[in-house]
Motif scaffolding. Sequence first.
Motif, short mmCIF file in Angstrom:
data_model
loop_
_atom_site.label_atom_id
_atom_site.label_comp_id
_atom_site.label_asym_id
_atom_site.label_seq_id
_atom_site.Cartn_x
_atom_site.Cartn_y
_atom_site.Cartn_z
N LEU A 41 0.82 -1.21 0.00
CA LEU A 41 0.00 0.00 0.00
C LEU A 41 0.86 1.26 0.00
CD1 LEU A 41 -2.69 -1.06 2.63
CD2 LEU A 41 -2.86 -1.16 0.14
N ASN A 42 1.94 1.19 0.77
CA ASN A 42 2.82 2.34 0.90
C ASN A 42 4.23 1.82 1.17
OD1 ASN A 42 3.84 4.97 1.38
ND2 ASN A 42 3.52 4.69 3.57
N ARG A 43 5.13 2.04 0.24
CA ARG A 43 6.52 1.58 0.39
C ARG A 43 7.39 2.77 0.79
NH1 ARG A 43 9.20 -2.80 -2.44
NH2 ARG A 43 7.36 -2.82 -3.76
N THR A 44 8.16 2.59 1.84
CA THR A 44 9.10 3.63 2.24
C THR A 44 10.50 3.24 1.77
OG1 THR A 44 9.61 2.63 4.38
CG2 THR A 44 7.74 4.15 4.31
N THR A 51 3.60 -0.29 4.48
CA THR A 51 2.36 -0.99 4.82
C THR A 51 1.99 -1.93 3.68
OG1 THR A 51 1.06 0.88 4.01
CG2 THR A 51 1.42 0.75 6.38
N ILE A 52 1.53 -3.12 4.07
CA ILE A 52 1.21 -4.18 3.12
C ILE A 52 -0.19 -4.71 3.45
CG2 ILE A 52 1.87 -6.49 2.32
CD1 ILE A 52 4.77 -5.77 3.29
N TRP A 53 -1.00 -4.88 2.42
CA TRP A 53 -2.31 -5.49 2.58
C TRP A 53 -2.13 -6.97 2.29
CZ3 TRP A 53 -6.46 -4.01 4.93
CH2 TRP A 53 -7.70 -4.57 4.67
N THR A 68 2.22 -3.50 9.05
CA THR A 68 3.16 -2.39 9.02
C THR A 68 4.51 -2.92 9.44
OG1 THR A 68 1.42 -0.82 9.58
CG2 THR A 68 3.68 -0.08 9.91
N ILE A 69 5.53 -2.64 8.66
CA ILE A 69 6.89 -3.07 9.00
C ILE A 69 7.45 -2.08 10.01
CG2 ILE A 69 9.24 -3.46 8.14
CD1 ILE A 69 7.93 -4.39 5.51
#
Length: 155
Positions: A41-44, A51-53, A68-69
């Motif tokens: 969902l959102n890669r930093t 965040t991964i679904w 969330t990592i």
Amino acid sequence: MKKWKKEIIINAPIEYAWPFFYGDLEKKKKIFPKVVEEEILNRTEQVIGTTIWQTYQNGSYTEQYELTIKKYTDEKTYKVLQENFILNDRFRMTTEYELESQGEHLTKFIYTSINKPKNPLLSVFQLFGSDEVIVTFMNRTKDTIEAAYATEGTE
């Protein structure tokens, strides 16, 4: 809150074992057979905060979680991935997969799981929880990675 921490030695190099935990969904599915799909969902840039679904198939029931990592290290001889998610809208889960090189062909795998009920009444039920699921997961992980390494060789 219930915390489990277990470790086991895997007869495979750390660089071979790591993709089973992070970076290769097909390998990850081999040690997490209920994982069906992952969508970032959102890669930093630093991975922490990504965040991964994630979609799980549990029998006929499909469950989805937003992971969330929280911790990530990818060094030559030491690797860590820590994820947080809410399980069944009841438990705040933290899982950590830690790999330490123990030589050219051995890796120590340390698994830590913390589950904290959102409802304090559920804490009572955790008093009776066993580590059987954790031990089964650790043994399946070891067997899966070692079998893959034995058949694929030293890629």
